[in-house]
Design a protein around this motif. Structure first.
Motif, PDB file in Angstrom:
ATOM      1  N   GLU A  60       0.758   4.071  -2.824  1.00 18.36           N
ATOM      2  CA  GLU A  60       0.420   5.438  -2.431  1.00 18.36           C
ATOM      3  C   GLU A  60       1.469   6.434  -2.943  1.00 18.36           C
ATOM      4  OE1 GLU A  60       0.326   6.406   1.865  1.00 18.36           O
ATOM      5  OE2 GLU A  60      -1.718   7.052   1.453  1.00 18.36           O
TER       6      GLU A  60
ATOM      7  N   ILE B 263      -6.143   3.828  -4.471  1.00 17.35           N
ATOM      8  CA  ILE B 263      -5.332   2.920  -3.640  1.00 17.35           C
ATOM      9  C   ILE B 263      -6.169   1.699  -3.244  1.00 17.35           C
ATOM     10  CG2 ILE B 263      -4.186   2.689  -1.389  1.00 17.35           C
ATOM     11  CD1 ILE B 263      -3.454   5.744  -1.770  1.00 17.35           C
TER      12      ILE B 263
ATOM     13  N   LYS C 131       0.827  -1.203   0.000  1.00 16.53           N
ATOM     14  CA  LYS C 131       0.000   0.000   0.000  1.00 16.53           C
ATOM     15  C   LYS C 131       0.869   1.265   0.000  1.00 16.53           C
ATOM     16  CE  LYS C 131      -3.835   2.023   2.525  1.00 16.53           C
ATOM     17  NZ  LYS C 131      -4.659   1.915   3.722  1.00 16.53           N
TER      18      LYS C 131
ATOM     19  N   ASP D  49       1.103   6.822  -6.656  1.00 14.93           N
ATOM     20  CA  ASP D  49      -0.122   7.555  -7.014  1.00 14.93           C
ATOM     21  C   ASP D  49       0.008   9.046  -6.717  1.00 14.93           C
ATOM     22  OD1 ASP D  49      -1.336   5.350  -7.966  1.00 14.93           O
ATOM     23  OD2 ASP D  49      -3.006   5.330  -6.551  1.00 14.93           O
TER      24      ASP D  49
END
Ligand SMILES: [Zn+2]
Ligand SMILES: [Zn+2]
Length: 257
Positions: free
Chosen positions: A30, A141, A26, A33
């Motif tokens: 993140e 996400i 994650k 992104d």
């Protein structure tokens, strides 16, 4: 939902033993992104439309702000602000109208508690709140994480080596464990489903017990009588505990080497 299966990132996340594998995935998603958001995609009309509509949550505003691209950030926020303004104006007007209706209600209604009037006002407030709860980055996400969780199920089903790696993933955090259980309910069955829940139960019990001991020793180390005794595994146990119970939030970033 059908997902494209890319097993390598999931395998890599399980090969490192320091952090929760899903928190590590994650974290990477993140970073990428946030970076992409302020990069080239800012100018793509498709992204702009979605940013205007959704905006960003408080956490992602901080991450975007930390990128130190004030112009890119401001350009996105300006068009999102314009759209928010036109959405919010009628909402606040509706709230004012509901409050007026509440205040001017006949005395009989007031004596009854004026449930309808208050409900209309609270409803207007709720719609305003709802507008402030969407986040383009959170959504993207989440989509990526659902894809990884699906891939994890696929690996658990088809790869015995992965099953062993999963059973030893003591870093797995509690919220991600719960998310995987939900996923398992839909994607595993029979003996595999039982084994999955068993592996998760065993690894959680083992890692929570260990963490409890480590954190206790961490607190006891503050006693001057224990000053010269070894730390053992207790260093970092405060951070590990917070991250275990709430997903990665403090301490060393879950970056995979
Ligand atoms: Zn996690
Ligand atoms: Zn967000």
């Amino acid at each position: 939902m059908k997902y494209h299966i890319d097993t390598i990132p999931v395998w890599d996340a399980f090969k490192q033993k320091k952090h929760c594998p899903l928190c590590a995935l994650k974290y990477k998603v993140e970073l990428t992104d946030v970076d992409r958001c302020l990069g080239g995609s800012v100018m793509e009309p498709d992204t702009r439309i979605r940013v205007n509509e959704k905006g960003f949550c408080a956490r992602h505003q901080v991450l975007l702000y930390n990128q130190r691209n004030r112009l890119g950030h401001a350009l996105m926020m300006h068009t999102h602000l314009k759209q928010s303004h036109s959405t919010l104006t009628p909402m606040f007007e509706a709230a004012e109208k509901a409050a007026k209706a509440c205040a001017n209600a006949p005395i009989t209604k007031k004596l009854m508690g004026n449930k309808d009037g208050k409900a209309a006002l609270k409803d207007a407030a709720q719609r305003i709140l709802h507008h402030t709860e969407s986040c383009l980055l959170c959504e993207s996400i989440e989509e990526n994480m659902a894809r990884y969780a699906y891939t994890l199920m696929h690996l658990y089903k088809t790869d015995t080596a992965f099953r062993s790696a999963f059973a030893e993933a003591d870093g797995l955090c509690v919220p991600d464990g719960a998310m995987l259980l939900k996923m398992a309910a839909d994607h595993l069955s029979g003996e595999l489903l039982t084994q999955f829940a068993h592996d998760l139960n065993v690894l959680m019990e083992r890692s929570l017990t260990k963490l409890e001991g480590d954190l206790e020793w961490f607190t006891l180390k503050f006693d001057y009588r224990n000053q010269d005794k070894p730390w053992g595994d207790s260093k970092g146990s405060l951070e590990r505990t917070a991250n275990k119970l709430r997903t990665y939030c403090i301490g060393e970033e879950p970056i995979q080497e």
